[in-house]
Design a protein around this motif. Structure first.
Motif, PDB file in Angstrom:
ATOM      1  N   ARG A 232       8.648  58.009  41.406  1.00  0.00           N
ATOM      2  CA  ARG A 232       8.566  58.689  40.273  1.00  0.00           C
ATOM      3  C   ARG A 232       8.214  60.116  40.562  1.00  0.00           C
ATOM      4  NH1 ARG A 232       4.603  54.319  37.122  1.00  0.00           N
ATOM      5  NH2 ARG A 232       6.347  52.920  36.575  1.00  0.00           N
ATOM      6  N   SER A 278      15.494  56.756  35.185  1.00  0.00           N
ATOM      7  CA  SER A 278      15.330  57.172  33.445  1.00  0.00           C
ATOM      8  C   SER A 278      14.525  58.560  33.859  1.00  0.00           C
ATOM      9  CB  SER A 278      14.085  56.332  33.188  1.00  0.00           C
ATOM     10  OG  SER A 278      13.931  56.579  31.583  1.00  0.00           O
ATOM     11  N   SER A 280      12.665  60.581  31.758  1.00  0.00           N
ATOM     12  CA  SER A 280      11.611  60.051  30.840  1.00  0.00           C
ATOM     13  C   SER A 280      10.908  61.212  29.795  1.00  0.00           C
ATOM     14  CB  SER A 280      10.872  58.956  31.458  1.00  0.00           C
ATOM     15  OG  SER A 280      11.289  57.979  32.382  1.00  0.00           O
ATOM     16  N   VAL A 281      10.198  62.284  30.338  1.00  0.00           N
ATOM     17  CA  VAL A 281       9.203  62.965  29.803  1.00  0.00           C
ATOM     18  C   VAL A 281       9.804  64.230  30.017  1.00  0.00           C
ATOM     19  CG1 VAL A 281       7.077  63.727  29.283  1.00  0.00           C
ATOM     20  CG2 VAL A 281       7.466  61.309  29.858  1.00  0.00           C
ATOM     21  N   VAL A 282      10.035  65.213  29.004  1.00  0.00           N
ATOM     22  CA  VAL A 282      10.386  66.629  29.339  1.00  0.00           C
ATOM     23  C   VAL A 282       9.499  67.462  28.551  1.00  0.00           C
ATOM     24  CG1 VAL A 282      12.243  66.806  27.607  1.00  0.00           C
ATOM     25  CG2 VAL A 282      12.617  67.931  29.753  1.00  0.00           C
ATOM     26  N   GLU A 298       9.927  64.387  33.814  1.00  0.00           N
ATOM     27  CA  GLU A 298       9.528  63.455  34.764  1.00  0.00           C
ATOM     28  C   GLU A 298      10.497  62.226  34.861  1.00  0.00           C
ATOM     29  OE1 GLU A 298       4.888  63.735  33.867  1.00  0.00           O
ATOM     30  OE2 GLU A 298       5.737  61.578  33.332  1.00  0.00           O
ATOM     31  N   ASP A 300      11.955  58.295  36.767  1.00  0.00           N
ATOM     32  CA  ASP A 300      11.405  57.119  37.303  1.00  0.00           C
ATOM     33  C   ASP A 300      12.683  56.398  37.835  1.00  0.00           C
ATOM     34  OD1 ASP A 300       9.587  54.765  37.149  1.00  0.00           O
ATOM     35  OD2 ASP A 300      11.141  54.004  36.031  1.00  0.00           O
ATOM     36  N   ARG A 302      13.882  52.748  40.199  1.00  0.00           N
ATOM     37  CA  ARG A 302      13.249  51.636  40.681  1.00  0.00           C
ATOM     38  C   ARG A 302      14.432  50.820  41.298  1.00  0.00           C
ATOM     39  NH1 ARG A 302       8.822  49.385  36.434  1.00  0.00           N
ATOM     40  NH2 ARG A 302       8.439  51.132  35.273  1.00  0.00           N
TER      41      ARG A 302
ATOM     42  N   GLY B 285       9.417  62.399  24.903  1.00  0.00           N
ATOM     43  CA  GLY B 285       9.220  61.293  25.840  1.00  0.00           C
ATOM     44  C   GLY B 285       7.828  60.770  25.825  1.00  0.00           C
ATOM     45  N   THR B 286       7.462  59.345  25.968  1.00  0.00           N
ATOM     46  CA  THR B 286       6.476  58.825  25.868  1.00  0.00           C
ATOM     47  C   THR B 286       5.702  58.711  27.251  1.00  0.00           C
ATOM     48  OG1 THR B 286       7.404  56.933  25.668  1.00  0.00           O
ATOM     49  CG2 THR B 286       6.725  57.749  23.465  1.00  0.00           C
ATOM     50  N   SER B 287       6.466  58.217  28.089  1.00  0.00           N
ATOM     51  CA  SER B 287       5.521  57.884  29.476  1.00  0.00           C
ATOM     52  C   SER B 287       6.882  57.813  30.492  1.00  0.00           C
ATOM     53  CB  SER B 287       4.864  56.427  29.610  1.00  0.00           C
ATOM     54  OG  SER B 287       5.787  55.520  29.422  1.00  0.00           O
ATOM     55  N   VAL B 288       6.288  57.997  32.039  1.00  0.00           N
ATOM     56  CA  VAL B 288       7.251  57.993  32.923  1.00  0.00           C
ATOM     57  C   VAL B 288       7.953  56.744  32.974  1.00  0.00           C
ATOM     58  CG1 VAL B 288       5.764  57.415  34.777  1.00  0.00           C
ATOM     59  CG2 VAL B 288       7.782  59.017  35.235  1.00  0.00           C
ATOM     60  N   ASN B 289       7.490  55.845  32.469  1.00  0.00           N
ATOM     61  CA  ASN B 289       8.247  54.247  32.516  1.00  0.00           C
ATOM     62  C   ASN B 289       8.813  53.855  31.322  1.00  0.00           C
ATOM     63  OD1 ASN B 289       5.921  53.932  31.791  1.00  0.00           O
ATOM     64  ND2 ASN B 289       5.363  51.996  33.017  1.00  0.00           N
ATOM     65  N   SER B 290       9.233  54.922  30.576  1.00  0.00           N
ATOM     66  CA  SER B 290       9.777  54.628  29.173  1.00  0.00           C
ATOM     67  C   SER B 290      11.116  55.353  29.106  1.00  0.00           C
ATOM     68  CB  SER B 290       8.901  54.807  27.988  1.00  0.00           C
ATOM     69  OG  SER B 290       7.614  54.077  28.230  1.00  0.00           O
TER      70      SER B 290
END
Lengths: 437, 437
Positions: A232, A278, A280-282, A298, A300, A302, B285-290
């Motif tokens: 991440r 993903s 995910s967050v900006v 951010e 992610d 995997r 965005g909500t979290s890095v893994n979403s």
């Protein structure tokens, strides 16, 4: 990070299985041997006595779940709960009870073969929850259903580990291998596996662990034998900024960020081994009439495969380089260039345990012996770390029903019959791997 | 919004110039006439007496600047300052002093020709600053330099308007046209010209304003005779979201946002008329893994040309449509599609005042007569609105030096000689346009 070759991994899994089989056994033999060994354990008088004890002090197990759940344990703030658990490890009579430098707490139940010198079979549950400080962690009870943040992930497992020690002691079960019982920190997202990383890479048990069970969540049918790796990043794109009208034509970090997202989403990762990403967050920018000087994003990534994850990672860094260079070529850099900084905010190694390794076959046999159907899964848990080191490792459930993990209305059902049956899976698997006299 | 044809606009500018010229005058004549008229005004005993008064009560003007600056006036929260200014408009003896429904405050100084019935020559300064509630607005003094947020943009202008009234009264200057002195709300970004929009489109002076001066900022050489139009959007991209690993392959609103930015930045707008855009503020965005379910992006588009702005706007909406459709085609929409909502958060009409209109030529003549060099500029100010309606309008400076507008260390210099000279520009231009007996 140390990586073992397939043959070394195989050797390690055989080593862990040493209590059960000779090194010549092939896959089918080992599976068959696991089934027979587990059936022998589960059908024997020792296990029956242990189950009787699990039943007899079941209310104490439930009380421990409630006590531990009501001690908040946010990521990096597990200390209060860790201290309480340390006292519980002492109270059940383990030896060498301690808190390590990372905050993990643990204690030993020595085996007849290795007499507390190791190697150790580890069974661990994680102390941390995903919930921030100030979350109401009071347990609500409705019939046999208990609700509270973190109660199932992973507080019940902590209590079940204590119940196993009491049951083995009451039943006078002597294992061949030493068992290390661990309550570890840092399993959830931001913790980034810091607890097990310390345990395997720095702590005094480094190089002395032959097999690793993570007990995480409830479902007793589940065998997580593949560890989904993740990497991440929080990427910060910077530029000179300026007035949206007056400085029009100047490079914009927003564009470099956007180009990175577009290019990443043009990548087609393999479906098998499953590999994902993903954006995910900006966030960033100062006002609608300003060219931003900073945007973060951010990401992610995997994969079930360490190689695929590394390949994707490399592709991603190439995309960032190209996007930033492209923006600097497309617009004026007179007041300054666009640049990026990619900070790793999470890294979990990918890995897997050989499906023929004893820890897998014995656990599958235990699940079947207790009347469940084994479900092999890939996930991202504490077991990722030992898997990446070639140490046989899986993640199993504590037994009983539960749901809504990571949600404020998280719950478990402590209905005695179903839960006790599920709890026996882990005990049977642990005994099969550690070996019994 | 009403738009006038070029010929109507020309007619309107002649109407505003009525006090000075007949409708037959051509451009060169009008410019020449302006120069002569302004020279006559500036050289006359009335203006000299007015300047003497500006000098005599200069300390009061500075005190008014400090008083008004220290009353916070964030966008949409100008009321406290407006009420104070209303009392000041009354105190200098204007008639028909009032606060309108939008929060603008104003008062009339009747002319000899129209006797308070209009049409009106308006001179306005804006009450609002860019600074949010809680900003320290205490004025710091260092020699002749006064620092405080909003002091130059646009609080000094409010005080200068009051000084003009006192000076004209002391010098017994009678104008032919009625003059409406206005302290208006909503000039800065989020206010989106709400004050002048109300004044020209809804209030009781609607259709009764023949010329409009906005006094905004300090520089006395500046004639803003072209209004840069702007259109601002807050675009929200929505999608179903999901787990970054489990739901991989599902549409991501981040990608639609990113594609929109990339495609917008591939557009090459004309350099003349200057047309610009900016992707400015982003978040979500909500979290890095979403996978995020919502991302917003604020865009700013501007042009000196209403037609180019409309064209860019249309292109932009096409880009959004295409980006969202592309994302829905590229990935799974099983749990839901990506969509967007483009909310207009700012709209300032583009426009311009004929460079041969009296308000421009007279102001240029006034600037020259006072020893400055006229600088014609394009900007986005309160004058945009009347420009878009074909009403002759410009923005001028209050006089004196200043800097760091929109920054916390905003400052003005109130050194008397330089400032008084600059202050005379606006008064001379106002008198030339309103006509003097």
């Amino acid at each position: 990070m140390r990586r073992l070759s397939r043959s070394m991994l195989f050797a390690a899994s055989l080593f862990a299985a040493g209590a059960l089989y000779g090194p010549e056994a092939d896959a089918a033999e080992r599976s068959d041997t696991s089934v027979k060994a587990v059936q022998k354990i589960v059908g024997g008088p020792g296990f029956k006595a242990a189950v009787k004890q699990l039943d007899a002090d079941y209310d104490r197990t439930v009380a421990d779940i409630v006590t531990l759940t009501e001690i908040p344990a946010p990521p990096f703030k597990e200390e209060q709960r860790a201290k309480a658990y340390l006292e519980m490890l002492k109270a059940v009579g383990l030896s060498d009870v301690e808190m390590d430098a990372e905050g993990n707490v643990m204690g030993v139940r020595a085996g007849t073969a290795t007499k507390g010198k190791g190697p150790f079979v580890v069974i661990a549950a994680h102390l941390d929850t995903v919930f921030p400080e100030g979350t109401d962690v009071k347990v609500k009870r409705e019939g046999t259903k208990l609700s509270a943040p973190g109660i199932g992930d992973d507080t019940r497992s902590l209590a079940v580990l204590l119940a196993y020690v009491r049951a083995m002691d009451a039943a006078k079960i002597r294992t061949k291998a030493d068992i290390l019982f661990v309550g570890n920190v840092g399993e959830e997202g931001p913790g980034d596996l810091r607890g097990v990383k310390h345990l395997f890479n720095q702590g005094k048990y480094k190089g002395r662990i032959s097999a690793f069970f993570s007990m995480d969540g409830s479902d007793p049918s589940r065998i997580v034998d593949r560890g989904v790796g993740s990497k991440r990043y929080r990427v910060t794109f910077k530029g000179p900024g300026g007035h949206s009208y007056g400085a029009f034509g100047v490079v914009n970090p927003m564009t470099a960020m956007a180009q990175s997202v577009v290019d990443l989403y043009a990548v087609k990762p393999p479906a098998d081994p499953k590999t994902t990403f993903s954006a995910s967050v900006v966030g960033g920018g100062t006002s609608v009439n300003s060219i931003p000087n900073q945007i973060f994003l951010e990401f992610d990534m995997r994969s079930e495969s360490a190689a695929e994850l590394a390949k994707l990672d490399q592709t991603f860094i190439g995309i960032l380089d190209k996007a930033v260079a492209g923006e600097n070529a497309a617009r004026s850099t007179k007041p300054g260039v666009v640049s990026y900084d990619a900070k790793v905010i999470g890294e979990r190694p990918a890995g897997g345990t050989d499906p023929n390794a004893t820890i897998v076959t014995a656990t599958a046999a235990a699940i079947s012996a207790l009347g469940f159907k084994p479900e092999h899964e890939a996930s991202s848990t504490d077991a990722n770390l030992p898997m990446s080191l070639g140490i046989p490792a899986i993640t199993i459930g504590a037994g009983g029903k539960g749901g809504r993990a990571h949600a404020l209305d998280e719950w478990i059902d402590v209905e005695k019959g179903e839960t006790l049956k599920g709890m026996q899976v882990g005990l049977a698997a642990l005994l099969a791997v550690a070996g019994v006299e």
